[in-house]
Structures are given as structure tokens and as C-alpha cells.
Design a protein around this motif. Structure first.
Motif, PDB file in Angstrom:
ATOM      1  N   VAL A 122       0.837  -1.204   0.000  1.00 14.48           N
ATOM      2  CA  VAL A 122       0.000   0.000   0.000  1.00 14.48           C
ATOM      3  C   VAL A 122       0.871   1.253   0.000  1.00 14.48           C
ATOM      4  CG1 VAL A 122      -1.808   1.283   1.205  1.00 14.48           C
ATOM      5  CG2 VAL A 122      -1.809  -1.219   1.255  1.00 14.48           C
ATOM      6  N   ALA A 123       1.923   1.241   0.802  1.00 11.98           N
ATOM      7  CA  ALA A 123       2.734   2.446   0.994  1.00 11.98           C
ATOM      8  C   ALA A 123       3.463   2.874  -0.275  1.00 11.98           C
ATOM      9  CB  ALA A 123       3.745   2.211   2.113  1.00 11.98           C
ATOM     10  N   ILE A 124       4.024   1.924  -1.005  1.00 10.52           N
ATOM     11  CA  ILE A 124       4.823   2.283  -2.181  1.00 10.52           C
ATOM     12  C   ILE A 124       3.984   2.968  -3.253  1.00 10.52           C
ATOM     13  CG2 ILE A 124       6.169   1.337  -4.100  1.00 10.52           C
ATOM     14  CD1 ILE A 124       7.392  -0.649  -2.109  1.00 10.52           C
ATOM     15  N   PRO A 125       2.823   2.419  -3.646  1.00 11.29           N
ATOM     16  CA  PRO A 125       2.036   3.157  -4.650  1.00 11.29           C
ATOM     17  C   PRO A 125       1.533   4.508  -4.156  1.00 11.29           C
ATOM     18  CG  PRO A 125       0.839   1.203  -3.890  1.00 11.29           C
ATOM     19  CD  PRO A 125       2.239   1.088  -3.386  1.00 11.29           C
ATOM     20  N   VAL A 126       1.173   4.617  -2.864  1.00 14.12           N
ATOM     21  CA  VAL A 126       0.740   5.919  -2.343  1.00 14.12           C
ATOM     22  C   VAL A 126       1.882   6.924  -2.428  1.00 14.12           C
ATOM     23  CG1 VAL A 126       0.007   7.167  -0.274  1.00 14.12           C
ATOM     24  CG2 VAL A 126      -1.024   4.957  -0.820  1.00 14.12           C
ATOM     25  N   ALA A 127       3.089   6.491  -2.026  1.00 11.57           N
ATOM     26  CA  ALA A 127       4.246   7.384  -2.086  1.00 11.57           C
ATOM     27  C   ALA A 127       4.556   7.792  -3.525  1.00 11.57           C
ATOM     28  CB  ALA A 127       5.459   6.692  -1.463  1.00 11.57           C
ATOM     29  N   LEU A 128       4.428   6.856  -4.456  1.00  7.26           N
ATOM     30  CA  LEU A 128       4.679   7.178  -5.857  1.00  7.26           C
ATOM     31  C   LEU A 128       3.711   8.238  -6.364  1.00  7.26           C
ATOM     32  CD1 LEU A 128       5.437   3.688  -7.451  1.00  7.26           C
ATOM     33  CD2 LEU A 128       7.012   5.620  -7.247  1.00  7.26           C
ATOM     34  N   VAL A 129       2.443   8.111  -6.000  1.00  5.66           N
ATOM     35  CA  VAL A 129       1.452   9.102  -6.418  1.00  5.66           C
ATOM     36  C   VAL A 129       1.832  10.483  -5.894  1.00  5.66           C
ATOM     37  CG1 VAL A 129      -0.950   9.842  -6.219  1.00  5.66           C
ATOM     38  CG2 VAL A 129      -0.432   7.433  -6.624  1.00  5.66           C
TER      39      VAL A 129
ATOM     40  N   LEU B 195       6.201  19.374   0.543  1.00  9.59           N
ATOM     41  CA  LEU B 195       5.206  18.805   1.448  1.00  9.59           C
ATOM     42  C   LEU B 195       4.770  17.418   0.977  1.00  9.59           C
ATOM     43  CD1 LEU B 195       2.899  21.881   2.168  1.00  9.59           C
ATOM     44  CD2 LEU B 195       4.523  20.795   3.731  1.00  9.59           C
ATOM     45  N   LEU B 196       4.568  17.275  -0.343  1.00 11.32           N
ATOM     46  CA  LEU B 196       4.179  15.976  -0.875  1.00 11.32           C
ATOM     47  C   LEU B 196       5.314  14.969  -0.709  1.00 11.32           C
ATOM     48  CD1 LEU B 196       2.282  17.003  -4.152  1.00 11.32           C
ATOM     49  CD2 LEU B 196       1.404  16.705  -1.831  1.00 11.32           C
ATOM     50  N   THR B 197       6.538  15.424  -0.856  1.00 11.08           N
ATOM     51  CA  THR B 197       7.690  14.534  -0.655  1.00 11.08           C
ATOM     52  C   THR B 197       7.770  14.070   0.788  1.00 11.08           C
ATOM     53  OG1 THR B 197       8.902  15.656  -2.426  1.00 11.08           O
ATOM     54  CG2 THR B 197      10.185  14.348  -0.865  1.00 11.08           C
ATOM     55  N   ALA B 198       7.577  14.997   1.708  1.00  6.60           N
ATOM     56  CA  ALA B 198       7.593  14.642   3.131  1.00  6.60           C
ATOM     57  C   ALA B 198       6.481  13.653   3.448  1.00  6.60           C
ATOM     58  CB  ALA B 198       7.458  15.896   3.983  1.00  6.60           C
ATOM     59  N   GLY B 199       5.291  13.892   2.895  1.00  7.94           N
ATOM     60  CA  GLY B 199       4.187  12.965   3.104  1.00  7.94           C
ATOM     61  C   GLY B 199       4.512  11.584   2.569  1.00  7.94           C
ATOM     62  N   ALA B 200       5.162  11.513   1.409  1.00  4.98           N
ATOM     63  CA  ALA B 200       5.535  10.219   0.825  1.00  4.98           C
ATOM     64  C   ALA B 200       6.511   9.476   1.731  1.00  4.98           C
ATOM     65  CB  ALA B 200       6.144  10.432  -0.556  1.00  4.98           C
TER      66      ALA B 200
END
Length: 402
Positions: free
Chosen positions: A324-331, A352-357
Motif C-alpha cells: 500500500v505504501a509504495i504506490p501511495v508514495a509514488l502518487v 510537502l508531498l515529498t515529506a508525506g511520501a
């Protein structure tokens, strides 16, 4: 552009001249035919995500991800080519509709062959469906070349480039299995990606509509998110039927819903993409392969996480969390890059999106401690916090590079 029109009054005519549409046309919206066309891709995306889930649950992670990436390329590339062509040359006459119907049939044939790719590495049916779609596309480009004088050079380049690559896909069916098969696959993918850049160089740019393209991509994003919701619901329903409503199921359901809603909100935050140059347009269009594929994979990962938490999968809890984590981080990472490249709302807040990933990936690694359900819920909360921080930064007057 002298040889363009707005397309008014041509809907459903017996035969019309395929002239270029006006790139500055106001109120350009997706047509009912485009929306119907998208629905056939729901089947293909669903099949790819379902087979990815089965591969993950059985522990075939490497081969499953490779097969998924290959199949999804065919799905995405066929959709993308039709979308950009329709934005430039949608005559909506009878030949156009019949050729679109042929492409829809090709999508369904491709979807029927997805299982064989995952189970046996057999691309024959997928290639047949793909080639059917591409032959219809070649015919459309030839029609455009005949009718649209200003776009003739580019249309002929598209038709010839697509035709040559299709011969390569057919020849690849006789390639020996193993590393050579994947090498030829990557070579043909590179050739496919090169055709638009070659066809549109110089003064040969086709008259696609930037606002229409942005809307089409947004609508397909919603379709893929719908597949995530359906896949997650199916897995939750199966778990509840088998063992009742457990804490893990409840946490996974809540976390999955937060993920879908948060990613949807992030995607649609800001203005439409500014596709002023060929480089920007290709970056936007090609980057969405990762966005679409990763979004659809979230549903498969959520199903795998539920199966692992219920001890119905040959998958560790950490692997399930990372599914789950890898595709969410990729998005998150790719959206940050795309928003920066196309000057949309999140461009000033890509960090911010990078930090969230990164937080999402850490939660995936911590799944053994948190439990699969707790990890998915944590990811949903992390995406929600990322969204809230972005919205707050936007309101505070920090640059959003619109």
C-alpha cells in the motif's frame, strides 16, 4: 490556426471532414463517446489490479509487479493516444464512432488476456487487443492526414510511426522467453514513447485543447480511484463474511477511504495544467502512467493487506504494508513533480508531498508493529495531514505558481 473549426453542429453526421479542432475553443468538454470509451478501460484496469492482488497474495511480488507494469502500459498508452487524438480531431461522424467502437472492442480483448500474462507470461491475447486498438488509431490518423492540410505532416508521422511499432509488437510474440523478452518489451516501449515527440516536432503540433486534456485526465483519475474503492469494498466484504468485523478490517477500511479521498483532493487542488510546450505536454502525459498505475495498485495493495492481516496470504505483514505504501508514495512524489512542471496549485509545495511520501513509506515498514490495519490507517492520516498542510500553506499566501 487557419484550418480548424469548433466542431459545432457535427454530432453524429454520416461523414464529416476531419479538420483540426480549435485549441482555443471555449467550454470544450468531454463528449458522451469519450466517457463511454473510458468505461471499457474500467474493465481492463480492474483486471490488471485484480491479478496484481492475486500475485501479491501468493507471494509472487517481483513477477507480479513486472507483469502489472507491462499490462498497464498497454492500457494507459492506448487510452492516452485516443484522448489526445480526440482532443485534436473529434469529428464525431459515423466513421469516427465506428473506429472508436473497434478500439473499445480491442480494450476488451486486451482485458481478456491479462490473466494469461500474469500466470504464464503469455502476451498473445493482450497483443491482439492492443494491435486492434492501434490499427483503428492508424486509420484515424490517415483520415486526419487527408482532410487537415495543416496537420498532414504530423498525422502521417503518427500513422507511420504507430504502424512500424505494431509490427514490432507482433514480431515480439516469437521472442524467446526470459531476459530477451523483457529487453524487446522495453525497446518497443521506448519506440512507442518516441513517436509523439517525433511526430509533433517543429511546426507539426496537432491542435489538441489544453483544458480538454486536463479534464480528460481528471476524469480518468476518478475512474481509477473508483476501482480502488470497489477493490477495497470487495476485500472488506469478503473478510467480514468470513470472520466478521475485526479491528484490522475496520482500520483498513477507514484508512483506505482516507487515502482515496486525500489523494483525490490533492490531485484536484489548484488550476488546470499549463501545457504550453511540447516538453511540458509530454511530461504531463507520460507522468500520468505512474499516477494511474500507482492509484490502481493501491486497491490491490489494500486487498493484500487485508488478506495478510487475516492470514489468508503468503505475504508478510511488512510486505503487505509496503504494497500500500509504495504506490501511495509514488502518487505523491509524481504529482509533486507534475504540478511543478505544469505550474499548477501544488507546485510551490512539492516538498510537502515529498515529506508525506516519506512518512507513508516509514509507516509501511512499521506495519509489523502497527498491524496491517493500523499501518493503512496511519497512511490515510499521513495523506490527510499532507493535504491539510498544503491547503494551509496556500491560504497563507505562500507561492503556488499558478
Amino acid at each position: 490556426m487557419g484550418d480548424t473549426d469548433t466542431g459545432a453542429g457535427r454530432t453524429g453526421v454520416l461523414r464529416g471532414a476531419m479538420r483540426g479542432r480549435d485549441p482555443g475553443e471555449e467550454h470544450r468538454a468531454s463528449t458522451p463517446l469519450e466517457l463511454l470509451f473510458d468505461l471499457t478501460f474500467v474493465v481492463a484496469v480492474s483486471q490488471a489490479a485484480r491479478q496484481l492482488h492475486h500475485a501479491l497474495a501468493e507471494g509472487y511480488i517481483g513477477s507480479g509487479v513486472a507483469s502489472y507494469a507491462a499490462v498497464f502500459f498497454a492500457i494507459w498508452w492506448a487510452w492516452m493516444n485516443f484522448t489526445w487524438f480526440a482532443s485534436a480531431y473529434d469529428t464525431d461522424d459515423v466513421p469516427y464512432r465506428l473506429l472508436t467502437l473497434l478500439q473499445m472492442a480491442g480494450v476488451l480483448v486486451l482485458a481478456a488476456g491479462v490473466r494469461s500474462v500474469f500466470e504464464d507470461g503469455d502476451f498473445a491475447v493482450v497483443v491482439v487487443g492492443y494491435v486492434v486498438m492501434r490499427l483503428a488509431m492508424i486509420t484515424q490518423w490517415l483520415r486526419a492526414a487527408v482532410a487537415h492540410r495543416e496537420g498532414r505532416a504530423g498525422a502521417l508521422r503518427y500513422a507511420s510511426g504507430v504502424a512500424v511499432v505494431q509490427l514490432g509488437w507482433i514480431a515480439r510474440l516469437w521472442a524467446p522467453p526470459g531476459a530477451w523478452a523483457w529487453t524487446t518489451f522495453l525497446v518497443l516501449v521506448a519506440a512507442e514513447l518516441a513517436v509523439p515527440a517525433w511526430a509533433e516536432t517543429g511546426s507539426r503540433r496537432t491542435p489538441w485543447h489544453p483544458g480538454h486534456i486536463a479534464e480528460r485526465y481528471g476524469l480518468f483519475t476518478i475512474i481509477v480511484l473508483g476501482e480502488v474503492i470497489l477493490a477495497s469494498f470487495t476485500a472488506i466484504q469478503s473478510a467480514v463474511t468470513g470472520r466478521g468485523l475485526s479491528a484490522s478490517v475496520l482500520l483498513t477500511a477507514l484508512g483506505g477511504l482516507l487515502l482515496v479521498f486525500g489523494l483525490w483532493w490533492i490531485y484536484f487542488t489548484g488550476s488546470d495544467a499549463v501545457l504550453l510546450t511540447l516538453r511540458t505536454a509530454l511530461t504531463w502525459g507520460y507522468g500520468h502512467y505512474v499516477v494511474f498505475a500507482a492509484l490502481a495498485a493501491i486497491g490491490a495493495g489494500t486487498e493484500a493487506a487485508l488478506a495478510a492481516s487475516e492470514h489468508h496470504a503468503h505475504l508478510s505483514i511488512r510486505a503487505a504494508g509496503l504494497a500500500v505504501a509504495i504506490p501511495v508514495a509514488l502518487v505523491l512524489l509524481v504529482l509533486g513533480g507534475l504540478h511543478r512542471a505544469t505550474r499548477t496549485g501544488a507546485a510551490g509545495h512539492a516538498p510537502l508531498l515529498t515529506a508525506g511520501a516519506l512518512v507513508v513509506l516509514v509507516l509501511g515498514f512499521c506495519a509489523p508493529s502497527l498491524g496491517a490495519g493500523g499501518a493503512v490507517l496511519g497512511m490515510g492520516l499521513a495523506v490527510s495531514v499532507t493535504l491539510a498542510a498544503h491547503l494551509r500553506a496556500s491560504r497563507s499566501g505562500r507561492p503556488s505558481a499558478r
